[in-house]
Design a protein around this motif. Structure first.
Motif, short mmCIF file in Angstrom:
data_model
loop_
_atom_site.label_atom_id
_atom_site.label_comp_id
_atom_site.label_asym_id
_atom_site.label_seq_id
_atom_site.Cartn_x
_atom_site.Cartn_y
_atom_site.Cartn_z
N PRO A 1 132.84 -24.70 67.50
CA PRO A 1 133.31 -23.85 66.41
C PRO A 1 132.15 -23.10 65.76
O PRO A 1 131.02 -23.59 65.70
N CYS A 2 132.45 -21.89 65.28
CA CYS A 2 131.45 -21.11 64.57
C CYS A 2 131.25 -21.66 63.16
O CYS A 2 132.18 -22.18 62.54
N ARG A 3 130.05 -21.51 62.64
CA ARG A 3 129.76 -21.80 61.25
C ARG A 3 129.26 -20.52 60.60
O ARG A 3 128.46 -19.80 61.18
N TYR A 4 129.73 -20.25 59.42
CA TYR A 4 129.39 -19.00 58.76
C TYR A 4 127.96 -19.04 58.23
O TYR A 4 127.54 -20.02 57.61
N ALA A 5 127.24 -17.93 58.46
CA ALA A 5 125.86 -17.81 58.02
C ALA A 5 125.69 -16.65 57.05
O ALA A 5 124.57 -16.25 56.76
N SER A 6 126.80 -16.10 56.57
CA SER A 6 126.74 -15.02 55.59
C SER A 6 128.05 -15.01 54.80
O SER A 6 129.03 -15.65 55.18
N SER A 7 128.05 -14.26 53.73
CA SER A 7 129.29 -13.99 53.01
C SER A 7 130.07 -12.92 53.76
O SER A 7 129.61 -12.38 54.79
N ASN A 8 131.22 -12.55 53.26
CA ASN A 8 132.03 -11.51 53.87
C ASN A 8 131.33 -10.16 53.70
O ASN A 8 131.01 -9.75 52.59
N LEU A 9 131.11 -9.45 54.81
CA LEU A 9 130.38 -8.19 54.80
C LEU A 9 131.30 -6.98 54.62
O LEU A 9 130.80 -5.85 54.55
N LEU A 10 132.60 -7.18 54.55
CA LEU A 10 133.53 -6.08 54.43
C LEU A 10 133.75 -5.68 52.98
O LEU A 10 133.67 -6.50 52.06
N SER A 11 134.05 -4.39 52.79
CA SER A 11 134.50 -3.89 51.50
C SER A 11 136.03 -3.82 51.50
O SER A 11 136.65 -3.77 52.55
N ASP A 12 136.61 -3.81 50.33
CA ASP A 12 138.04 -3.59 50.16
C ASP A 12 138.88 -4.50 51.06
O ASP A 12 139.64 -4.04 51.92
N THR A 13 138.76 -5.78 50.86
CA THR A 13 139.50 -6.73 51.69
C THR A 13 140.98 -6.81 51.33
O THR A 13 141.75 -7.49 52.03
N ARG A 14 141.40 -6.10 50.29
CA ARG A 14 142.83 -6.01 49.95
C ARG A 14 143.40 -4.63 50.27
O ARG A 14 144.53 -4.32 49.92
N PHE A 15 142.63 -3.78 50.95
CA PHE A 15 143.09 -2.47 51.41
C PHE A 15 143.48 -1.53 50.25
O PHE A 15 144.30 -0.63 50.43
N ASP A 16 142.88 -1.74 49.09
CA ASP A 16 143.27 -0.96 47.92
C ASP A 16 142.87 0.52 48.02
O ASP A 16 143.45 1.36 47.33
N THR A 17 141.87 0.85 48.84
CA THR A 17 141.38 2.23 48.89
C THR A 17 142.10 3.10 49.93
O THR A 17 141.79 4.28 50.06
N LEU A 18 143.04 2.52 50.66
CA LEU A 18 143.64 3.25 51.78
C LEU A 18 144.30 4.56 51.37
O LEU A 18 144.32 5.52 52.15
N HIS A 19 144.85 4.64 50.19
CA HIS A 19 145.57 5.84 49.77
C HIS A 19 144.76 6.68 48.78
O HIS A 19 145.29 7.62 48.18
N LEU A 20 143.48 6.37 48.64
CA LEU A 20 142.59 7.20 47.84
C LEU A 20 142.10 8.39 48.67
O LEU A 20 142.30 8.41 49.90
#
Length: 204
Positions: free
Chosen positions: A29-48
């Protein structure tokens, strides 16, 4: 380095040649070595306006043939027309990722079908996750996980793809591809650096 998530037979074969036992072949199994690198993980900017969007939509060509909407942090990505494929992607800064292994994952729920209309293509109808990395115009890493219509079960499951990012990579995108009928729902997307682990897919 390319890691193809469908290469299960190849992985198993090389383990047999190396004299691995059944216990040895258990995925690490993988072990995480960083925090989440993505922005907008709730897709709030899709309609901007486009310049404010963290996620970008594109399709094969022609008139819009897929819709996307967001309901309390859940993306709903649905075929509506004739074009054979579309994708929603996020570009990621690569300056600190050279030489590292990354995992792109999301909770996914599928309600897919074989398209009843559209242009003829060589592609099998499917939807899923992908990673693509480039150095200049050359693709240097790619991983994808596609689910075909018969794999739809309307249950949430966490799926992932893994790739090794070479030094000098200056372009990285992760996202969701759709080339089937019906819809794909996604929530809680994450991109993380991971420790050395088996190049396997999370979620059967």
């Amino acid at each position: 380095m390319f890691i193809y998530v469908k290469a299960v037979f190849f992985i198993a074969f090389t383990q047999i040649i190396a004299g691995a036992t059944a216990a040895d072949s258990t995925p690490v199994p993988c072990r995480y070595a960083s925090s989440n690198l993505l922005s907008d993980t709730r897709f709030d900017t899709l309609h901007l306006p486009m310049m404010q969007q963290a996620w970008r939509y594109s399709q094969h060509s022609g008139e819009p043939s897929f819709s996307y909407d967001v309901n309390e942090g859940t993306l709903v990505f649905t075929r509506t027309g004739d074009e054979p494929w579309a994708k929603l992607v996020q570009s990621v800064e690569t300056s600190n990722l050279g030489g590292k292994r990354i995992e792109f994952s999301a909770e996914i729920k599928l309600s897919l079908s074989v398209p009843k209309q559209g242009r003829k293509t060589q592609s099998t109808p499917s939807a899923g996750l992908f990673i693509v990395a480039k150095k200049g115009v050359r693709t240097v890493a790619r991983a994808r996980l596609d689910r075909e219509p018969e794999m739809s079960n309307n249950n949430w499951q966490r799926l992932s793809v893994i790739a090794d990012i070479p030094e000098g990579t200056n372009y990285l995108q992760v996202g969701f591809n759709h080339k089937a009928g019906g819809s794909i729902e996604a929530r809680d997307p994450a991109l993380r650096v991971v420790t050395a682990c088996s190049p396997t897919v999370g979620g059967a």
